[in-house]
Motif scaffolding. Structure first.
Motif, PDB file in Angstrom:
ATOM      1  N   ALA A 209       0.833  -1.202   0.000  1.00 30.33           N
ATOM      2  CA  ALA A 209       0.000   0.000   0.000  1.00 30.33           C
ATOM      3  C   ALA A 209       0.865   1.248   0.000  1.00 30.33           C
ATOM      4  CB  ALA A 209      -0.910  -0.006   1.222  1.00 30.33           C
ATOM      5  N   PRO A 210       0.359   2.347  -0.576  1.00 32.98           N
ATOM      6  CA  PRO A 210       1.136   3.595  -0.603  1.00 32.98           C
ATOM      7  C   PRO A 210       1.269   4.270   0.759  1.00 32.98           C
ATOM      8  CG  PRO A 210      -1.042   3.941  -1.540  1.00 32.98           C
ATOM      9  CD  PRO A 210      -0.904   2.467  -1.326  1.00 32.98           C
ATOM     10  N   VAL A 211       0.511   3.810   1.752  1.00 37.24           N
ATOM     11  CA  VAL A 211       0.648   4.312   3.117  1.00 37.24           C
ATOM     12  C   VAL A 211       1.073   3.145   4.003  1.00 37.24           C
ATOM     13  CG1 VAL A 211      -0.495   5.409   5.076  1.00 37.24           C
ATOM     14  CG2 VAL A 211      -1.139   6.066   2.751  1.00 37.24           C
ATOM     15  N   GLN A 212       2.169   3.323   4.717  1.00 37.58           N
ATOM     16  CA  GLN A 212       2.668   2.299   5.622  1.00 37.58           C
ATOM     17  C   GLN A 212       2.882   2.919   6.994  1.00 37.58           C
ATOM     18  OE1 GLN A 212       3.108  -1.035   5.018  1.00 37.58           O
ATOM     19  NE2 GLN A 212       2.257  -0.701   2.949  1.00 37.58           N
ATOM     20  N   ILE A 213       2.409   2.215   8.041  1.00 32.65           N
ATOM     21  CA  ILE A 213       2.464   2.739   9.402  1.00 32.65           C
ATOM     22  C   ILE A 213       3.093   1.710  10.330  1.00 32.65           C
ATOM     23  CG2 ILE A 213       1.125   3.700  11.315  1.00 32.65           C
ATOM     24  CD1 ILE A 213      -1.114   4.291   9.369  1.00 32.65           C
ATOM     25  N   ASP A 214       4.043   2.158  11.141  1.00 32.37           N
ATOM     26  CA  ASP A 214       4.518   1.344  12.253  1.00 32.37           C
ATOM     27  C   ASP A 214       4.525   2.217  13.498  1.00 32.37           C
ATOM     28  OD1 ASP A 214       6.922   2.856  12.259  1.00 32.37           O
ATOM     29  OD2 ASP A 214       7.888   1.442  10.881  1.00 32.37           O
TER      30      ASP A 214
ATOM     31  N   GLN B  99       6.661   5.797  12.669  1.00 33.87           N
ATOM     32  CA  GLN B  99       6.510   6.702  11.536  1.00 33.87           C
ATOM     33  C   GLN B  99       5.382   6.263  10.615  1.00 33.87           C
ATOM     34  OE1 GLN B  99      10.356   6.323   9.675  1.00 33.87           O
ATOM     35  NE2 GLN B  99       9.837   4.415   8.646  1.00 33.87           N
ATOM     36  N   ILE B 100       5.012   7.196   9.745  1.00 33.41           N
ATOM     37  CA  ILE B 100       4.080   6.913   8.664  1.00 33.41           C
ATOM     38  C   ILE B 100       4.762   7.286   7.355  1.00 33.41           C
ATOM     39  CG2 ILE B 100       1.843   7.456   7.629  1.00 33.41           C
ATOM     40  CD1 ILE B 100       0.775   8.094  10.375  1.00 33.41           C
ATOM     41  N   LYS B 101       4.845   6.321   6.438  1.00 34.15           N
ATOM     42  CA  LYS B 101       5.394   6.561   5.111  1.00 34.15           C
ATOM     43  C   LYS B 101       4.253   6.712   4.122  1.00 34.15           C
ATOM     44  CE  LYS B 101       9.773   4.044   5.564  1.00 34.15           C
ATOM     45  NZ  LYS B 101      10.618   2.951   4.993  1.00 34.15           N
ATOM     46  N   ILE B 102       4.311   7.770   3.308  1.00 35.14           N
ATOM     47  CA  ILE B 102       3.317   8.001   2.262  1.00 35.14           C
ATOM     48  C   ILE B 102       4.084   8.191   0.968  1.00 35.14           C
ATOM     49  CG2 ILE B 102       1.306   9.365   1.571  1.00 35.14           C
ATOM     50  CD1 ILE B 102       1.647  10.574   4.522  1.00 35.14           C
ATOM     51  N   GLY B 103       4.107   7.150   0.136  1.00 35.39           N
ATOM     52  CA  GLY B 103       4.950   7.213  -1.051  1.00 35.39           C
ATOM     53  C   GLY B 103       6.396   7.360  -0.624  1.00 35.39           C
ATOM     54  N   ASN B 104       7.063   8.430  -1.079  1.00 31.53           N
ATOM     55  CA  ASN B 104       8.456   8.658  -0.689  1.00 31.53           C
ATOM     56  C   ASN B 104       8.602   9.677   0.433  1.00 31.53           C
ATOM     57  OD1 ASN B 104       7.770  10.971  -2.025  1.00 31.53           O
ATOM     58  ND2 ASN B 104       9.312  10.806  -3.637  1.00 31.53           N
ATOM     59  N   LYS B 105       7.498  10.055   1.062  1.00 25.84           N
ATOM     60  CA  LYS B 105       7.532  10.997   2.187  1.00 25.84           C
ATOM     61  C   LYS B 105       7.414  10.233   3.491  1.00 25.84           C
ATOM     62  CE  LYS B 105       5.640  15.086  -0.161  1.00 25.84           C
ATOM     63  NZ  LYS B 105       5.620  14.551  -1.532  1.00 25.84           N
ATOM     64  N   VAL B 106       8.054  10.769   4.539  1.00 23.74           N
ATOM     65  CA  VAL B 106       8.041  10.121   5.848  1.00 23.74           C
ATOM     66  C   VAL B 106       7.661  11.143   6.912  1.00 23.74           C
ATOM     67  CG1 VAL B 106       9.396   8.888   7.582  1.00 23.74           C
ATOM     68  CG2 VAL B 106       9.815   8.466   5.147  1.00 23.74           C
ATOM     69  N   LEU B 107       6.659  10.782   7.730  1.00 23.92           N
ATOM     70  CA  LEU B 107       6.288  11.577   8.901  1.00 23.92           C
ATOM     71  C   LEU B 107       6.691  10.786  10.138  1.00 23.92           C
ATOM     72  CD1 LEU B 107       2.664  12.680   7.912  1.00 23.92           C
ATOM     73  CD2 LEU B 107       4.780  13.953   7.562  1.00 23.92           C
TER      74      LEU B 107
ATOM     75  N   GLY C   7      -6.763  14.141   1.946  1.00 24.95           N
ATOM     76  CA  GLY C   7      -6.986  14.185   0.511  1.00 24.95           C
ATOM     77  C   GLY C   7      -7.457  12.866  -0.047  1.00 24.95           C
ATOM     78  N   PHE C   8      -7.363  12.772  -1.363  1.00 25.59           N
ATOM     79  CA  PHE C   8      -7.863  11.620  -2.103  1.00 25.59           C
ATOM     80  C   PHE C   8      -6.723  10.971  -2.877  1.00 25.59           C
ATOM     81  CE2 PHE C   8     -11.265  14.666  -1.584  1.00 25.59           C
ATOM     82  CZ  PHE C   8     -12.303  13.883  -1.112  1.00 25.59           C
ATOM     83  N   PHE C   9      -6.713   9.662  -2.874  1.00 26.52           N
ATOM     84  CA  PHE C   9      -5.773   8.960  -3.730  1.00 26.52           C
ATOM     85  C   PHE C   9      -6.090   9.263  -5.196  1.00 26.52           C
ATOM     86  CE2 PHE C   9      -5.641   6.032   0.020  1.00 26.52           C
ATOM     87  CZ  PHE C   9      -4.293   6.198   0.316  1.00 26.52           C
ATOM     88  N   ASP C  10      -5.081   9.123  -6.053  1.00 25.05           N
ATOM     89  CA  ASP C  10      -5.295   9.291  -7.482  1.00 25.05           C
ATOM     90  C   ASP C  10      -6.181   8.161  -7.991  1.00 25.05           C
ATOM     91  OD1 ASP C  10      -3.230  11.519  -7.923  1.00 25.05           O
ATOM     92  OD2 ASP C  10      -2.055   9.953  -6.930  1.00 25.05           O
TER      93      ASP C  10
ATOM     94  N   ALA D 283      -0.540   7.951  -4.280  1.00 22.24           N
ATOM     95  CA  ALA D 283      -0.684   9.018  -3.284  1.00 22.24           C
ATOM     96  C   ALA D 283      -0.065  10.332  -3.733  1.00 22.24           C
ATOM     97  CB  ALA D 283      -0.058   8.561  -1.965  1.00 22.24           C
ATOM     98  N   ASN D 284      -0.009  10.569  -5.034  1.00 19.62           N
ATOM     99  CA  ASN D 284       0.727  11.725  -5.552  1.00 19.62           C
ATOM    100  C   ASN D 284       0.062  13.066  -5.261  1.00 19.62           C
ATOM    101  OD1 ASN D 284       2.694  10.031  -6.675  1.00 19.62           O
ATOM    102  ND2 ASN D 284       1.411   9.679  -8.474  1.00 19.62           N
ATOM    103  N   THR D 285      -1.265  13.089  -5.114  1.00 12.61           N
ATOM    104  CA  THR D 285      -1.963  14.378  -5.003  1.00 12.61           C
ATOM    105  C   THR D 285      -2.537  14.646  -3.614  1.00 12.61           C
ATOM    106  OG1 THR D 285      -3.986  13.341  -5.860  1.00 12.61           O
ATOM    107  CG2 THR D 285      -2.536  14.428  -7.456  1.00 12.61           C
ATOM    108  N   LEU D 286      -2.097  13.907  -2.610  1.00 14.71           N
ATOM    109  CA  LEU D 286      -2.537  14.192  -1.249  1.00 14.71           C
ATOM    110  C   LEU D 286      -2.024  15.565  -0.815  1.00 14.71           C
ATOM    111  CD1 LEU D 286      -1.941  10.756   0.529  1.00 14.71           C
ATOM    112  CD2 LEU D 286      -4.061  11.635  -0.441  1.00 14.71           C
ATOM    113  N   GLU D 287      -2.764  16.207   0.076  1.00 12.57           N
ATOM    114  CA  GLU D 287      -2.389  17.536   0.542  1.00 12.57           C
ATOM    115  C   GLU D 287      -1.707  17.443   1.902  1.00 12.57           C
ATOM    116  OE1 GLU D 287      -5.375  20.529   0.308  1.00 12.57           O
ATOM    117  OE2 GLU D 287      -6.307  19.670  -1.488  1.00 12.57           O
TER     118      GLU D 287
END
Length: 818
Positions: free
Chosen positions: A718-723, A726-734, A803-806, A811-815
């Protein structure tokens, strides 16, 4: 308003005038030797003292996750007011044992109990919207139905209870020692009538209390009528410490008796050992008089009912769907109508008397009842109509504009078009509050009736409103009259002189409405030469006669399709449309068809559907829908995860705190869906889940990739991964231990099923997921919401991603928000 709601309240003669110490310690209690019994056990403790804390005002209806007490529990800052009073103020019950002071209308209530031992008990509470028991959230009873029984384990020592404010500003609460650890409760049964001459078994449901820490499986409910007919059914599994409303069957009666019938219900385990039994009364009637019927809902495989005012004469008849107002039971809605000789009138439930404002799961209930009644009564397809009162008047506008090809005519009574404008004219202002968080505002667009009013062009409209209505301002329908007057050729408008919100049964059973209905029919596709279709999302509304929207460019933004036929030439103008269909076969056209879509010419033949896709700014004809992408049968919107015979799957990995929280989190959502939507959802552990056993069913996962073993089966790529870090969204990490997330994605092993996720990082993050107003009508939830625990305190400024998935579910257009 018609006061038709019958509350199934259990009378508790609680003459518990308890003495209390004057020290202010709310857990000290005398008089426990005065035992009061209920149907489910005996009263151990009736709360008489507590503390209140003023609650923050809500910021709007679309989304409000703020809760100061939830935030304190999430970040470890909650302090028992007995130990540190702070802003909490002492409060006592009134003379009838209810916390009912003025401040209760907008305050938290705290109570506590000092238990001499650990034991499993029931909390019976009325009035509060939510109840925290030792920091864990549970559904309350904000409508004062009197249904709420919560099994839980008392700790030895201090136990804390916090209630959030309810609808009526009062709370009553007591602890009950259950008479049996597994037992029936007759509060809130769903029962059909036995219909003379019908030989099929009928579905019913009753709640079973599981006051144990084990899951109950393979329980059998045997039903025996007083006349001897018997049937058995292996019912639904019940998770630990839970009260589930489970299915059973009622046998057909051999005799044509009319009146009350006694029925014995026995609960046994798989070996045949009797666990509990009870007797209930059911009605046996002729199918020619007002009666109730049941069916199995596809939302959650639960038993729902609808009420019928059958046609007074035999033969194939028309069908009128009636949708009720707030607090009104469907059975009372149907009985407001005298029987008609030409039509069956059926009243759906909206899943509850308050329900979901006829949106969300209320919308689905109306459609399910419509389909069920068409099948049962074999009605004339072209003679299907819709009407309703008050909240049901809104439901009439909403359902009529959302499903324009389903009804020949609609008749809203005492109505308001948008739920956001109920009692006011501030719907646009309410939506505009969320401009900074556009995905939330857009995800609630499907309820904006005035934005899709053009859909009614093919349907007759009759508007009835009392000119003295003080509940719904008449300005609301006068505006609708003005809007319809700009384009609609077939509507009637009547203001009833001196009519308040409810002025008798003729507030709905108004003869001119039915005379108007008689003159209307649903046209065949080939008779509809022009369509002006508007929708906020194909997830809610995809079809208008021979036009179907399959995919949008911008999800949940308004889309329009204007299509016009001139012989074998079809002109189409679109806005916010990525993929659409034209059902050419139903139009009885011949030979080659020319389609002019947005000034681009395409050629096809009349013997198949035309699927038109926008690719690189050019329209093209494609052969089939790619179901791996978003399409009409599977779109985004987090709330849509709670459909399609959904199953909740909770994590069993991780720390003891994680295991306890996610188990309770799934239980809490199941409690909420039961209370608000008469639901009955399968709740299982991740160890029990398999792709094959729960094939093509929606799944809601509680937990993350580190602690829920079902994650790797459903969301490995999935384009969102949580442990927990952290939370990974595509190539971004929170990164952080206080991040929470809701999101929805397709099941890769299904063309229709979805996976919803309720998860957080570490303990703060998972506790931040408390704000479950997604199980509510009209709230806005896009595909993805990621936020910090401080959202519980500060609101949307602590939103990090939404936001909304494409359309390909990337997950390219999430805000992203700072």
């Amino acid at each position: 308003m018609k006061k038709g709601l019958t509350f199934f309240l259990i009378a508790l003669s609680v003459n518990l005038i308890a003495q209390t110490k004057t020290t202010g310690n709310v857990v000290e209690y005398f008089g426990k030797e005065k035992i009061v019994t209920t149907a489910e056990g005996s009263v151990l403790y009736h709360f008489v003292n507590g503390y209140t804390l003023a609650a923050d005002k809500k910021i709007g209806t679309l989304f409000n996750g703020q809760d100061a007490v939830a935030w304190q529990y999430a970040v470890g800052k909650f302090v028992n007011p007995d130990q540190q009073k702070g802003d909490w103020q002492p409060v006592k019950v009134d003379s009838v044992g209810v916390f009912s002071q003025k401040e209760m209308k907008s305050a938290f209530l705290f109570t506590a109990y000092n238990s001499p031992k650990e034991q499993i008990v029931l909390l019976e509470t009325t009035g509060g919207t939510r109840t925290y028991i030792n920091g864990l959230p549970h559904e309350g009873d904000h409508y004062d139905f009197g249904y709420t029984l919560i099994p839980f384990k008392l700790r030895k020592g201090i136990n804390e209870f916090v209630y959030t404010k309810g609808r009526f500003g009062r709370v009553k609460s007591q602890i009950i020692v259950p008479a049996k650890s597994i037992q029936f409760t007759k509060r809130d049964m769903t029962l059909p009538d036995i219909i003379n001459g019908e030989n099929d078994e009928k579905w019913a449901s009753i709640r079973i209390i599981n006051a144990t820490e084990k899951e109950l499986k393979n329980l059998v409910i045997t039903t025996k009528l007083s006349s001897g007919e018997t049937v058995s059914y292996t019912t639904d599994a019940i998770m630990p410490l839970f009260v589930r409303k489970v299915k059973f069957k009622i046998p057909a009666a051999k005799s044509n008796f009319t009146g009350e019938v006694q029925m014995k219900i026995t609960l046994t385990d798989k070996s045949g050992k009797v666990i509990d039994e009870t007797e209930i009364t059911i009605q046996q009637r002729s199918g020619t008089v007002h009666h109730e019927r049941t069916f199995i809902s596809k939302i959650d495989n639960s038993v729902q009912y609808y009420s019928v005012a059958p046609a007074s004469e035999s033969g194939q008849k028309a069908l009128i769907l009636s949708v009720h107002g707030a607090s009104v039971e469907a059975r009372n809605q149907a009985r407001a109508y005298k029987q008609k000789d030409w039509a069956h009138i059926v009243a759906a439930t909206n899943r509850r008397p308050f329900g979901f404002n006829w949106e969300d799961w209320g919308r689905i209930d109306a459609l399910e009842v419509l389909a069920e009644a068409k099948k049962v009564f074999n009605t004339v397809p072209a003679q299907t109509y819709l009407t309703g009162h008050s909240m049901g008047g809104h439901g009439t506008w909403f359902l009529g504009t959302t499903y324009p090809d389903q009804f020949a005519a609609i008749a809203p009574c005492a109505s308001y078009p948008d739920i956001a404008t109920y009692g006011s004219d501030k719907g646009d202002e309410m939506h505009d509050m969320f401009k900074a968080f556009e995905p939330i505002r857009r995800s609630a667009n499907s309820g904006r009736v005035k934005s899709i009013i053009q859909n009614l062009k093919q349907s007759g409209v009759y508007i009835l409103h009392g000119d003295a209505d003080s509940t719904v301002p008449i300005s609301q329908v006068r505006e609708m009259r003005q809007i319809l007057g700009t384009f609609h050729p077939n509507f009637c408008y009547y203001e009833y002189p001196g009519g308040e919100h409810w002025y008798g049964d003729h507030s709905v059973d108004w003869p001119p409405i039915f005379e108007f209905f008689k003159r209307q029919t649903i046209p065949a596709n080939k008779e509809v030469r022009e369509i002006d279709f508007h929708t906020a999302t194909p997830a809610v509304s995809a079809t208008d006669y021979w036009v179907k929207l399959q995919q949008q460019i911008r999800p949940f933004d308004f889309s329009t399709i204007n299509a016009k036929i001139d012989k074998e030439y079809i002109t189409v103008k679109t806005k916010n449309v990525a993929i659409m269909e034209l059902d050419l076969i139903s139009l009885n056209l011949k030979g080659e068809i020319t389609i002019n879509i947005n000034d681009q010419i395409l050629k096809t033949t009349a013997d198949k559907k035309a699927i038109l896709a926008l690719q690189n700014t050019k329209w093209t004809l494609i052969n089939e829908i790619n179901t791996d992408q978003k399409y009409a049968e599977r779109q985004g919107g987090f709330k849509f995860a709670f459909n399609n015979n959904v199953v909740f799957v909770y994590a069993t990995g991780g720390s003891a705190a994680e295991r306890e929280w996610y188990l309770n989190r799934a239980r809490f959502d199941a409690e909420t869906f039961y209370y608000r939507g008469n639901g009955s959802i399968d709740v299982i552990s991740d160890n029990e889940f398999s792709l094959e056993k729960y094939k093509d069913r929606n799944v809601v996962l509680y937990g993350n990739a580190a602690n829920n073993s079902a994650w790797k089966l459903l969301l490995k790529n999935a384009p969102v991964q949580i442990d927990n870090q952290q939370i990974k969204i595509g190539n971004k990490v929170l990164k952080g231990d206080d991040l929470a997330a809701y999101f929805v994605l397709p099941r890769k092993d299904s063309k229709t099923a979805m996976v919803g996720v309720v998860a957080g990082t570490s303990e703060k993050g998972m506790k931040a997921t408390w704000a479950n107003n997604y199980i509510s009508g009209i709230t806005g939830f896009p595909d993805v919401m990621i936020f910090k625990a401080d959202l519980l305190l500060n609101g949307l400024p602590n939103m990090k991603v939404s936001g909304f998935f494409d359309n390909d579910w990337s997950a390219n257009t999430l805000e992203y928000f700072n």
